[in-house]
Write an enzyme that holds these catalytic residues in place. Structure first.
Site, short mmCIF file in Angstrom:
data_model
loop_
_atom_site.label_atom_id
_atom_site.label_comp_id
_atom_site.label_asym_id
_atom_site.label_seq_id
_atom_site.Cartn_x
_atom_site.Cartn_y
_atom_site.Cartn_z
N ILE A 13 0.91 -1.32 0.09
CA ILE A 13 0.04 -0.16 0.06
C ILE A 13 0.91 1.38 -0.02
O ILE A 13 0.57 2.14 -0.81
CB ILE A 13 -0.97 0.09 1.23
CG1 ILE A 13 -1.83 -1.12 1.14
CG2 ILE A 13 -1.82 1.38 1.37
CD1 ILE A 13 -2.60 -1.59 2.34
N ASP A 57 14.29 2.07 10.43
CA ASP A 57 13.25 1.50 11.18
C ASP A 57 12.45 2.69 11.86
O ASP A 57 13.09 3.49 12.45
CB ASP A 57 13.97 0.53 12.40
CG ASP A 57 12.91 -0.41 13.09
OD1 ASP A 57 11.88 0.06 13.54
OD2 ASP A 57 13.44 -1.38 13.13
N TYR A 145 -2.17 -8.66 16.53
CA TYR A 145 -2.28 -7.92 15.50
C TYR A 145 -3.27 -6.81 15.51
O TYR A 145 -2.87 -5.61 15.66
CB TYR A 145 -2.42 -8.42 13.92
CG TYR A 145 -2.39 -7.61 12.86
CD1 TYR A 145 -1.47 -6.79 12.56
CD2 TYR A 145 -3.80 -7.53 12.20
CE1 TYR A 145 -1.81 -5.89 11.41
CE2 TYR A 145 -4.16 -6.51 11.28
CZ TYR A 145 -2.82 -5.82 10.96
OH TYR A 145 -3.07 -4.88 9.78
#
Ligand code: NAD
Length: 307
Positions: A13, A57, A145
Site C-alpha cells: 500500500i 526502522d 495484530y
C-alpha cells in the site's frame, strides 16, 4: 510544494501512496526497513527527483525525525501486517506496530507536522455482529495484530489531540491490487488464487467458500489517504468498498476473466477465520467525499494484468 513522509513505503500500500503523491506534485520521503517490503515496488518513484528513500526502522527516533524533515503530512503504513505472525511473535508485532507508531507520533510532535494518517485495520472490530461495521460500534480485537492496530490508532489520536496535530486512522478492509505479495499468509487470497489459476492449479478454499470479504482496490485506499491529508481531517474512517464478495464468487470471477474453469478444492475451515466482513463507508463518503471508483471485476483485471 507539499511534503510527505510515507513509512512502509516499499510495501504494497505504501508504494502506491508514494506514486500518487509524486503524480500530484508532492515531495516525498519513503522510510522502510525492507522487512517485508521490496525496493522493486519503488521503481517508478526512484525515477523522480522529488523522491528520497531512507532504509531504516520506524522504532528509531533519530531515523524518524530525520526522515520527517520538513514534512507536512505523515502517511504511516509501516507495520507487521500478519495475524498468524502476531500470534507467533507478539513481541515483534507490539514493538513494530505500537512502539513504531509511538515513535512516529513523537517525531510528528517534534517536527510540528500538520497531519498524520494512520493505517489501521478492520481487524479491530473482531468477528461479531453487527454488519456492516460502523466506526462507532464497540471494537473487539481478536489477535495481537488487531490489538496493536487499535492501540496505535487510539494512542496516535490522543497524542495528536494534545499537540494540535490532525490524526486520522483509516480502518482498511481487505485491500487488493498490483504489488500485493502472493506469498502473504492471509490478506493475499486474491494474488494467491490468481497465481494458482494462471499456473493451471486449483485453489484451496478453507470451509464452504460462502465466507465473504469486503475487498477494496488499493487505488481507492490511496484516494482515501489523499482525501484525509488534503482535507486536514481527523477521526476514524472505514476504508472499504461497502459490499462483500464470497470466496466462491471470487474464484468464479477470476475463472471468468481468465476464461478458465478450474474448480476449487475444499478443506476444513481454519479456526479463527472471520465468517463475514463488510464495512459501512457512509462516514468516509460524507466527510472525505470518498467513493470507491473501481468495480471489483475491474480491480481483479488490473491485478491480473500486473502479474
Ligand atoms: P506490507 O507488508 O506490504 O507493507 C508494510 C511495510 O512496512 C513493508 O514494506 C515493511 O518492510 C515495512 N516495515 C515493517 N516494519 C517496519 C519498521 N519497523 N520500520 C520500517 N518499515 C517497516 O503491508 P501492506 O499490506 O502494504 O500494509 C500497509 C499497512 O496497512 C499496514 O499498517 C497494515 O497493517 C495495514 N493494513 C493492510 C491491509 C491489507 O489488506 N493489506 C488491511 C488492513 C490494514
Amino acid at each position: 510544494m507539499r511534503r510527505a513522509l510515507v513509512t512502509g513505503a516499499a510495501g504494497f500500500i505504501g508504494s502506491h501512496i508514494v506514486d500518487e503523491l509524486l503524480d500530484q506534485g508532492w515531495e516525498v520521503c519513503g522510510l522502510d526497513d525492507l522487512s517485508t517490503g521490496d525496493l522493486e515496488n519503488l521503481e517508478r518513484a526512484h525515477n523522480s527527483d522529488s523522491f528520497t528513500f531512507v532504509r531504516g526502522d520506524v522504532r528509531d527516533r533519530t531515523t524518524v525525525i530525520n526522515a520527517i524533515g520538513e514534512a507536512d503530512v505523515i502517511f504511516h503504513q509501516a507495520a507487521l501486517a500478519s495475524v498468524p505472525d502476531s500470534f507467533e511473535d507478539p513481541q515483534a508485532v507490539t514493538t513494530r506496530n505500537c512502539a513504531g507508531t509511538a515513535t512516529v507520533m513523537d517525531g510528528a510532535v517534534d517536527r510540528d507536522v500538520e497531519s498524520v494518517v494512520i493505517a489501521s485495520s478492520a481487524a479491530v472490530y473482531g468477528s461479531g455482529d453487527p454488519l456492516p461495521k460502523k466506526e462507532g460500534q464497540p471494537v473487539e480485537p481478536e489477535s495481537p495484530y488487531a490489538a496493536s492496530k487499535y492501540y496505535a490508532e487510539k494512542m496516535a489520536r490522543q497524542v495528536g489531540g494534545q499537540a494540535g496535530i490532525n490524526v486520522a486512522a483509516l480502518r482498511y478492509f481487505n485491500v487488493f491490487g498490483p504489488r500485493q505479495d502472493p506469498e502473504g499468509e492471509y490478506a493475499a487470497v486474491i494474488p494467491k488464487f490468481i497465481t494458482l489459476l494462471l499456473n493451471g492449479e486449483r485453489p484451496v478454499i478453507f470451509g464452504d467458500g460462502e465466507q465473504s470479504r469486503d475487498f477494496v482496490f488499493v487505488k481507492d485506499v490511496v484516494a482515501a489517504n489523499l482525501a484525509v491529508a488534503t482535507g486536514s481531517c481527523s477521526g476514524v474512517f472505514n476504508v472499504a468498498r461497502g459490499e462483500s464478495v464470497t470466496i466462491n464468487e471470487l474464484v468464479e470471477i477470476i475463472n471468468e476473466i481468465l476464461d478458465m474453469n478450474l474448480e476449487p478444492m475444499y478443506e476444513d475451515p481454519r479456526s479463527g477465520d472471520i465468517r463475514h466482513s463488510c464495512g459501512d463507508i457512509s462516514k468516509a463518503r460524507k466527510i472525505l467525499d470518498y467513493e470507491p471508483s473501481i468495480t471489483f471485476e475491474n480491480g481483479i483485471k488490473q491485478t491480473i494484468n500486473s502479474l
